[in-house]
Design an enzyme around this catalytic site. Structure first.
Site, mmCIF file in Angstrom:
data_model
loop_
_atom_site.group_PDB
_atom_site.id
_atom_site.type_symbol
_atom_site.label_atom_id
_atom_site.label_comp_id
_atom_site.label_asym_id
_atom_site.label_seq_id
_atom_site.Cartn_x
_atom_site.Cartn_y
_atom_site.Cartn_z
ATOM 1 N N HIS A 87 3.210 -6.396 27.106
ATOM 2 C CA HIS A 87 2.805 -5.712 25.971
ATOM 3 C C HIS A 87 1.387 -6.253 25.650
ATOM 4 C CE1 HIS A 87 3.788 -4.937 21.603
ATOM 5 N NE2 HIS A 87 2.419 -5.798 21.277
ATOM 6 N N ASP A 112 10.000 -7.186 10.485
ATOM 7 C CA ASP A 112 8.425 -6.966 11.135
ATOM 8 C C ASP A 112 8.160 -5.659 10.602
ATOM 9 O OD1 ASP A 112 6.240 -7.515 12.726
ATOM 10 O OD2 ASP A 112 7.272 -5.934 13.797
ATOM 11 N N ARG A 128 1.191 -5.587 5.633
ATOM 12 C CA ARG A 128 0.018 -6.101 6.216
ATOM 13 C C ARG A 128 -1.048 -4.745 6.535
ATOM 14 N NH1 ARG A 128 1.803 -8.322 11.391
ATOM 15 N NH2 ARG A 128 -0.420 -9.100 11.828
ATOM 16 N N SER A 135 4.890 -11.440 14.800
ATOM 17 C CA SER A 135 5.303 -9.978 14.919
ATOM 18 C C SER A 135 5.503 -9.338 15.959
ATOM 19 C CB SER A 135 3.958 -9.220 14.177
ATOM 20 O OG SER A 135 4.141 -7.778 14.343
ATOM 21 N N LYS A 195 9.700 -8.984 18.063
ATOM 22 C CA LYS A 195 10.310 -7.697 18.771
ATOM 23 C C LYS A 195 10.405 -7.767 20.189
ATOM 24 C CE LYS A 195 6.747 -5.529 17.232
ATOM 25 N NZ LYS A 195 5.757 -5.191 16.118
#
Ligand code: URA
Length: 438
Positions: free
Chosen positions: A84, A163, A170, A185, A189
């Site tokens: 990620h 989220d 946000r 966040s 996930k």
């Protein structure tokens, strides 16, 4: 139990929240009992006051608990790993990493995101391939991952819905670039995705949410620590995002670049370097390679033999997309016009306001100003001048691909303003990969 306003006040005044208070907030917000304005106020209070590590863990835990946790086959020899990135400009490594690492026998389920602010999103890039479906239900996601070896989808309603809702809030309340909220966040996930190993690409610089090396290292350390507390193999590479990665910026252009890297017809040393470094970490975690040198050799072979590209085509077909793009990149959307953007003066490229390049893609229509915007996949830029390059006045800083002349004019000015050109050669080059944090 305190009232929501009293909990907001507690955080506003710099006090630590309890797990119960955080859970109450996240559960109430997810179910709709707690209104957006109270969650927004809380997010802003967290931005100003921060959270300690326990609070960050509790936030992550509450967001994971808002949805389902994926259950993978726990079979000897199977290792599930994901990568990620915290987001950047021209950052397209996922499109190569997923099929490349899958070719080496590691299962790669990826839950990716859309463009955020100036940063591009993997899902938007994939959707530039005709028919590609990023909205698969979890069972199909699991089937494709197990059969093909990799699958790339967006966050479903089942994964960390808290989220999904908080992120949208946000995005419109200037509370995205807050370290603890980013940790919660991203990690909720990834932990709900329940992979065995996670490699994080934590960017720093003018095209990243974290502008300084120190802040980005802090973000990396916090994410790694949260992952470890959940018993995952996790590490982070801190990488440079002070200039675009690779030679193409924009959705279809970036897909083209990845295909051309995988078929050997394009070269982008920086893109390849970050891709190989992240992929090698995934192979090490999975125990598929003994050391980085072995891992890189294995990865290079899979690229050179065309196996990675064939795996990419297999994944595209499994997700309903036009796999023939892998043989013929002209099947990707192409802009009607191309124009070199001239350098306003001669000299050496000293610095690039990289986020402005991302905003220029949005100005061309290649990203969203508001979430309902439709994306023009074809637009973007190629062959950007990089830091340290010499330019003469009038020489292209990059080539723009566009469909609308008025938008192009605005984007051209943005690109020209993003470049700082000076008389002195640039001697100190920033390292592409700063450090590994584990
Ligand atoms: N990516 C995410 O998923 N969340 C953030 O907060 C920032 C980047």
């Amino acid at each position: 139990m305190l009232l929501p306003a009293q909990i907001i006040q507690k955080k506003r005044d710099g006090n630590a929240l309890t797990e119960e208070e955080i859970r109450f907030f996240i559960n109430g917000f997810t179910s709709g009992e707690l209104p957006d304005y109270q969650m927004s106020a809380m997010a802003m209070a967290i931005c100003f006051q921060g959270m300690n590590f326990n609070e960050t863990m509790w936030l992550t835990r509450a967001m994971i608990a808002s949805g389902r946790i994926v259950e993978w086959k726990r079979q000897a020899g199977l290792f599930y790993a994901d990568k990620h990135s915290t987001g950047g400009i021209g950052d397209k490594t996922s499109l190569i990493i997923a099929p490349l690492v899958a070719c080496c026998g590691v299962k790669v389920p990826m839950i990716s995101g859309r463009g955020l602010g100036p940063t591009g999103g993997t899902l938007d890039k994939l959707e530039s391939i005709s028919g590609f479906n990023v909205n698969l239900p979890l069972d199909k996601f699991q089937q494709i991952t197990d059969k093909v070896g990799c699958c790339m989808i967006g966050q479903t309603a089942e994964i960390a819905p808290a989220d999904k809702k908080l992120y949208a809030l946000r995005d419109v309340t200037a509370t995205v670039s807050c370290l603890q909220l980013i940790v919660g966040s991203i990690m909720c996930k990834k932990l709900a995705e329940n992979v065995d190993g996670l490699v994080l690409d934590v960017k720093w610089g003018s095209g990243a949410f974290m502008r300084t090396r120190e802040k980005s290292a802090e973000l990396a350390r916090a994410m790694v620590e949260v992952g470890k507390r959940y018993g995952k193999k996790v590490c982070a590479l801190q990488t440079d995002m002070n200039q675009p990665l690779g030679q193409q910026i924009g959705n279809a252009l970036e897909v083209r670049e990845c295909i051309e890297i995988m078929n050997g017809s394009a070269q982008a040393d920086d893109l390849l370097e970050v891709t190989l470094a992240l992929s090698a970490e995934m192979l090490l975690m999975a125990g598929v390679a003994k050391n980085v040198a072995d891992a890189r050799q294995m990865l290079q072979k899979k690229l050179a033999s065309g196996e990675a590209l064939r795996k990419f085509a297999e994944m595209i077909a499994a997700q309903g997309g036009d796999a023939k793009v892998c043989d013929d990149v002209k099947r990707l959307p192409v802009a009607k016009q191309m124009k070199p953007i001239p350098a306003p003066k001669s000299g050496f490229v000293q610095a690039i306001e990289c986020d402005q390049i991302g905003y220029a893609v949005i100005a061309l229509g290649g990203g969203r100003k508001v979430s309902a915007d439709k994306i023009d996949f074809a637009v973007g830029f190629e062959q950007p001048k990089k830091i340290g390059d010499t330019v003469t006045a009038g020489e292209p800083l990059m080539i723009m691909h566009y469909n609308d002349a008025a938008r192009a004019l605005e984007a051209e000015h943005m690109v020209q303003h993003a470049y700082t050109i000076g008389d002195k050669p640039v001697t100190a080059r920033l390292p592409l990969i700063v450090q590994k944090i584990e």
